[in-house]
Design a protein around this motif. Sequence first.
Motif, PDB file in Angstrom:
ATOM      1  N   LEU A 146       6.479   4.569   1.237  1.00  0.00           N
ATOM      2  CA  LEU A 146       5.469   3.916   2.080  1.00  0.00           C
ATOM      3  C   LEU A 146       5.249   4.660   3.403  1.00  0.00           C
ATOM      4  N   SER A 147       5.809   5.852   3.506  1.00  0.00           N
ATOM      5  CA  SER A 147       5.714   6.598   4.761  1.00  0.00           C
ATOM      6  C   SER A 147       4.289   6.705   5.277  1.00  0.00           C
ATOM      7  N   GLN A 168       6.490  -5.697  -1.985  1.00  0.00           N
ATOM      8  CA  GLN A 168       7.826  -5.777  -2.563  1.00  0.00           C
ATOM      9  C   GLN A 168       8.681  -4.589  -2.118  1.00  0.00           C
ATOM     10  N   ARG A 169       8.044  -3.437  -2.013  1.00  0.00           N
ATOM     11  CA  ARG A 169       8.784  -2.248  -1.575  1.00  0.00           C
ATOM     12  C   ARG A 169       9.206  -2.352  -0.111  1.00  0.00           C
ATOM     13  N   VAL A 170       8.364  -2.995   0.686  1.00  0.00           N
ATOM     14  CA  VAL A 170       8.764  -3.254   2.079  1.00  0.00           C
ATOM     15  C   VAL A 170      10.004  -4.153   2.077  1.00  0.00           C
ATOM     16  N   ALA A 217       4.221  -2.411   8.138  1.00  0.00           N
ATOM     17  CA  ALA A 217       5.441  -2.199   7.353  1.00  0.00           C
ATOM     18  C   ALA A 217       6.589  -1.752   8.251  1.00  0.00           C
ATOM     19  N   ARG A 218       6.293  -0.818   9.153  1.00  0.00           N
ATOM     20  CA  ARG A 218       7.325  -0.291  10.031  1.00  0.00           C
ATOM     21  C   ARG A 218       7.870  -1.391  10.952  1.00  0.00           C
ATOM     22  N   GLU A 219       6.955  -2.155  11.544  1.00  0.00           N
ATOM     23  CA  GLU A 219       7.383  -3.225  12.451  1.00  0.00           C
ATOM     24  C   GLU A 219       8.240  -4.257  11.736  1.00  0.00           C
ATOM     25  N   THR A 240      14.780   3.211   9.492  1.00  0.00           N
ATOM     26  CA  THR A 240      13.519   2.642   9.014  1.00  0.00           C
ATOM     27  C   THR A 240      12.618   3.726   8.428  1.00  0.00           C
ATOM     28  N   GLU A 241      12.471   4.810   9.155  1.00  0.00           N
ATOM     29  CA  GLU A 241      11.629   5.904   8.658  1.00  0.00           C
ATOM     30  C   GLU A 241      12.179   6.444   7.343  1.00  0.00           C
TER      31      GLU A 241
END
Lengths: 229, 151, 237
Positions: free
Chosen positions: A120-121, A137-139, A89-91, A111-112
């Motif tokens: 989604l942390s 979807q949240r990403v 997700a982060r990438e 992003t964080e």
Amino acid sequence: MNLTVDRITKQYKNKLAVDRISFRLSEGVTGLLGANGAGKTTLMRMMSGILEPTSGEIAVDGIPVQSEEYRALLGYLPQDFGYYPEFSAREFVLYIAALKGIEKKKARKKTEELLEVVGLSEVAGKKIRTFSGGMKQRVGIAQALVNDPKILILDEPTAGLDPKERVRFRNLIAEIGKDTIVLFSTHIVSDIEHIANNVLMMKEGQLIHEGAWSEDKGDLEKFYMEEFE
Amino acid sequence: MDLEEAYDKIYRYVYFRMKNQAIAEDITQETFLRFIGKKGNIHVYDMRYLYTIARNLCIDEYRRPKAEALPEDYDSSMQTSDLPEERMAVRDALAKLSPEDQEILLLRHVNNEPVGTVCKALGISRFALYRRLKSAEDSFRSSLEVETDEK
Amino acid sequence: MKNEWKDMLNDAFYAPEAVKKKEFLRSIRQREMSSFEMIWQQAAYIRIHVWIFAVMIIAFAVFGAATGLGSTQHIIAMIMPFTASFSVIEAQRSKWCGMTELEMATRFSLRSVVLARMTILGAVTFVVLCVISPVISVAFDQGAVLTAVRILIPYLVTMIISLEAERSVIGRKTGYCPLMIAAVVSVFIYWMAGFETRMLLRYLDILESWGILIALGLLALTFAEQWKTINNVEAFA
């Protein structure tokens, strides 16, 4: 800011997907209602600079949709999107941030922040392919917001979200809508009823309603049902 | 050169032609937007092209029928009489030149544009530019002398 | 003197403060990142096997040169088409992963993404070629240019056909089209080297005299194909 859609038309061979639609949006949340195949996605894709209209113009404060400056102001969540299978997700969000031309340090911080906002942390480092539909979807919502867009176009953003996520999303959008032009499509009236100060309704490529929905016009849900069911 | 500097230069140029702050600023912004519309972005911009657009927009503005009388919001800063004598003299001297000569002096000496840019903006050859620049400088100098003598 | 009247002119062409400047300039914000940085960033997203493959080719060339393995050059010429197909697939990855819409709506846009990837992958191949050609040429006592041309031609041929195929209807449906094309080119080289020695010798003869021209011609074609692909990449809908 003023987003102007001026006599926009999209024709596929012998089908008119969008038929000479004009409207103007300013800061606030606008809901776009319509049945499947009404032309919502086509319209939104044109407004995101992905699809070239057959005719007509789209611009925000004079900045045309085809320009880099317009895209710099834009956040877009497509109805359906994929991802590179190796991405977490982060990438994923960082990747989009890079393409949006955001400087690295700032991108990391943002992003964080956004992964926190969409909840989604804790799974930020996990691969997207292990995610549920709602998480994915949240990403998607996070990536759309990463450049602090002034125009936010969301195509069926609530699809796949569970009721709790839906409420959370609605609040987020209402907040963002305070200083951003938000256009979001759905076929669930309750998604927009409370947060949209403006409603667009499409049917067979045409705009059949435009403007705020006030009580005296009756029940939005009922009107919608009559039109589309 | 950064974008802000480009903005200042175009604005100064348009203001010189329109003599009205609000109109000048509108035209300046319209110039940049037209450029973006044509080229897709402002990341690599071309002063020559910007001047050409600005110039055409100014001409269009002149041709447009005026809804309200212009003189009312006409900027009077050019005529302010409480300026020191010497500076007044320069302004008066400048005002005596033809608009074309003023335009050349502005582009070349105030905005410090390279010769190539000025040529392109005005649509004239290098040779013609040198000739006109020379004559504009000469008339400015002599006009300045007359003004200073008078004062 | 000159400066003095320049100052006076500056003063005379005074314009009142522009009031909406800051706001306007912000609305047409400039990038925080240069195009060069963008290419650099894309490099980080190229999959690892592309790099490994490049290193392996170099390692193999060095190994072949050191042990005097006679068919080193043929084997490399047979591998090069796959490098080309990997490049094409890698550059077009957005399409297969469903990322095109997302990438198109970003500031840099899909066009520049594909362009950046192609640039990086082209540069990798160029580096590989620059390293292995002299190595092989010294080890097998052959002209460096001829060596380079022999390695480069199968690569370029595969590249051109793959790019063409990618834009066609078939290419849009099958993701591994470039791999099949690479296999065909590779098999052809194998066949020529193993069974049709006369044809191979003739091929080498032609390369000896026309190699550079042929390679340059193919290179030009490759660039033309890349250009078409770049311009086509956002017109899928």
